[in-house]
Design a protein around this motif. Structure first.
Motif, PDB file in Angstrom:
ATOM      1  N   THR A 219       0.748  -1.165   0.204  1.00  0.00           N
ATOM      2  CA  THR A 219      -0.177  -0.031  -0.091  1.00  0.00           C
ATOM      3  C   THR A 219       0.842   1.243  -0.104  1.00  0.00           C
ATOM      4  OG1 THR A 219      -1.639  -1.375   1.338  1.00  0.00           O
ATOM      5  CG2 THR A 219      -1.906   1.160   1.240  1.00  0.00           C
ATOM      6  N   HIS A 220       2.004   1.237   0.813  1.00  0.00           N
ATOM      7  CA  HIS A 220       2.848   2.254   0.950  1.00  0.00           C
ATOM      8  C   HIS A 220       3.497   2.761  -0.484  1.00  0.00           C
ATOM      9  CE1 HIS A 220       5.953   5.188   2.155  1.00  0.00           C
ATOM     10  NE2 HIS A 220       6.772   4.417   1.733  1.00  0.00           N
ATOM     11  N   GLN A 221       4.004   1.667  -1.069  1.00  0.00           N
ATOM     12  CA  GLN A 221       4.638   1.595  -2.409  1.00  0.00           C
ATOM     13  C   GLN A 221       3.469   2.181  -3.459  1.00  0.00           C
ATOM     14  OE1 GLN A 221       6.170  -2.116  -3.065  1.00  0.00           O
ATOM     15  NE2 GLN A 221       8.291  -1.609  -2.000  1.00  0.00           N
ATOM     16  N   ALA A 222       2.419   1.701  -3.391  1.00  0.00           N
ATOM     17  CA  ALA A 222       1.573   2.212  -4.388  1.00  0.00           C
ATOM     18  C   ALA A 222       1.145   3.710  -4.433  1.00  0.00           C
ATOM     19  CB  ALA A 222       0.207   1.417  -4.392  1.00  0.00           C
ATOM     20  N   PHE A 223       1.074   4.148  -3.003  1.00  0.00           N
ATOM     21  CA  PHE A 223       0.727   5.325  -2.618  1.00  0.00           C
ATOM     22  C   PHE A 223       2.025   6.653  -3.004  1.00  0.00           C
ATOM     23  CE2 PHE A 223       0.434   9.207   0.316  1.00  0.00           C
ATOM     24  CZ  PHE A 223      -0.498   9.729  -0.108  1.00  0.00           C
TER      25      PHE A 223
ATOM     26  N   SER B 119       4.473  10.272  -6.359  1.00  0.00           N
ATOM     27  CA  SER B 119       5.769  10.713  -7.220  1.00  0.00           C
ATOM     28  C   SER B 119       5.294  11.000  -8.561  1.00  0.00           C
ATOM     29  CB  SER B 119       6.642   9.437  -7.364  1.00  0.00           C
ATOM     30  OG  SER B 119       7.501   9.115  -6.204  1.00  0.00           O
ATOM     31  N   GLY B 120       4.071  10.460  -9.184  1.00  0.00           N
ATOM     32  CA  GLY B 120       3.512  10.763 -10.447  1.00  0.00           C
ATOM     33  C   GLY B 120       2.775  12.058 -10.309  1.00  0.00           C
ATOM     34  N   ALA B 121       2.448  12.475  -9.201  1.00  0.00           N
ATOM     35  CA  ALA B 121       1.829  13.635  -8.931  1.00  0.00           C
ATOM     36  C   ALA B 121       2.675  14.934  -8.918  1.00  0.00           C
ATOM     37  CB  ALA B 121       0.863  13.830  -7.741  1.00  0.00           C
ATOM     38  N   VAL B 122       3.889  14.598  -8.498  1.00  0.00           N
ATOM     39  CA  VAL B 122       5.037  15.438  -8.296  1.00  0.00           C
ATOM     40  C   VAL B 122       5.389  15.811  -9.905  1.00  0.00           C
ATOM     41  CG1 VAL B 122       7.496  15.933  -7.697  1.00  0.00           C
ATOM     42  CG2 VAL B 122       5.830  14.871  -6.022  1.00  0.00           C
ATOM     43  N   GLN B 123       5.779  14.538 -10.494  1.00  0.00           N
ATOM     44  CA  GLN B 123       6.157  14.737 -12.104  1.00  0.00           C
ATOM     45  C   GLN B 123       5.314  15.535 -12.856  1.00  0.00           C
ATOM     46  OE1 GLN B 123       6.799  10.945 -13.142  1.00  0.00           O
ATOM     47  NE2 GLN B 123       8.960  10.610 -12.236  1.00  0.00           N
ATOM     48  N   GLN B 124       3.967  15.317 -12.697  1.00  0.00           N
ATOM     49  CA  GLN B 124       2.772  15.785 -13.358  1.00  0.00           C
ATOM     50  C   GLN B 124       3.025  17.305 -12.911  1.00  0.00           C
ATOM     51  OE1 GLN B 124      -1.204  14.336 -12.681  1.00  0.00           O
ATOM     52  NE2 GLN B 124      -2.041  15.767 -14.381  1.00  0.00           N
TER      53      GLN B 124
END
Length: 147
Positions: free
Chosen positions: A69-73, A78-83
């Protein structure tokens, strides 16, 4: 016939409107970049805080499900940061284009304003000369009483 300065006043008004619109666009673009930077900073801070708190909790032992769960979150974060970084990069590029447009509009306005001011000064000088000429002509027409 209208004076040249009066005719160019319309051009000056249009240039001023264009400059004011460019001012607004510049302000909006700068705000967008500032908001993007703040959002990115919040995301990075949240990412670091979440990772630190998870590692502190993890030191006492966690289940494999919690790790997944932690890794998925963390991946989503990280995807949100990149976006957000991409959006900020786009906003910064747009800000540069808006700055160029603003600079162009401002320079155009100043050039037209200087031209209109120059024409007004010339027209004023010419009107003064004309008035002086008329006064000189009138003074020559009036005969002194002793002649």
């Amino acid at each position: 016939m209208k004076k040249r300065s009066k005719r160019l006043q319309v051009v000056l008004d249009l240039a001023e409107r264009k400059r004011k619109q460019a001012d607004q666009w510049l302000s909006q673009s700068q705000s967008r970049v500032q908001q993007g930077e703040a959002t990115l900073e919040q995301l990075r801070s949240y990412n670091a805080d979440y990772a630190n708190s998870f590692y502190q909790v993890g030191a006492s032992g966690i289940s494999p499900g919690q790790i997944a769960t932690h890794q998925a979150f963390m991946q989503k974060l990280s995807g949100a940061v990149q976006q957000q970084e991409k959006a900020l990069q786009t906003d910064r590029a747009q800000l540069e284009k808006v700055k160029e447009y603003w600079q162009s509009a401002y320079q155009h306005f100043k050039a037209v304003e200087m031209l209109v001011d120059k024409l007004r000064r010339e027209e004023s000088l010419q009107a003064e000369k004309q008035l002086q000429k008329e006064l000189d002509e009138r003074s020559q027409l009036i005969r002194p009483p002793f002649i």
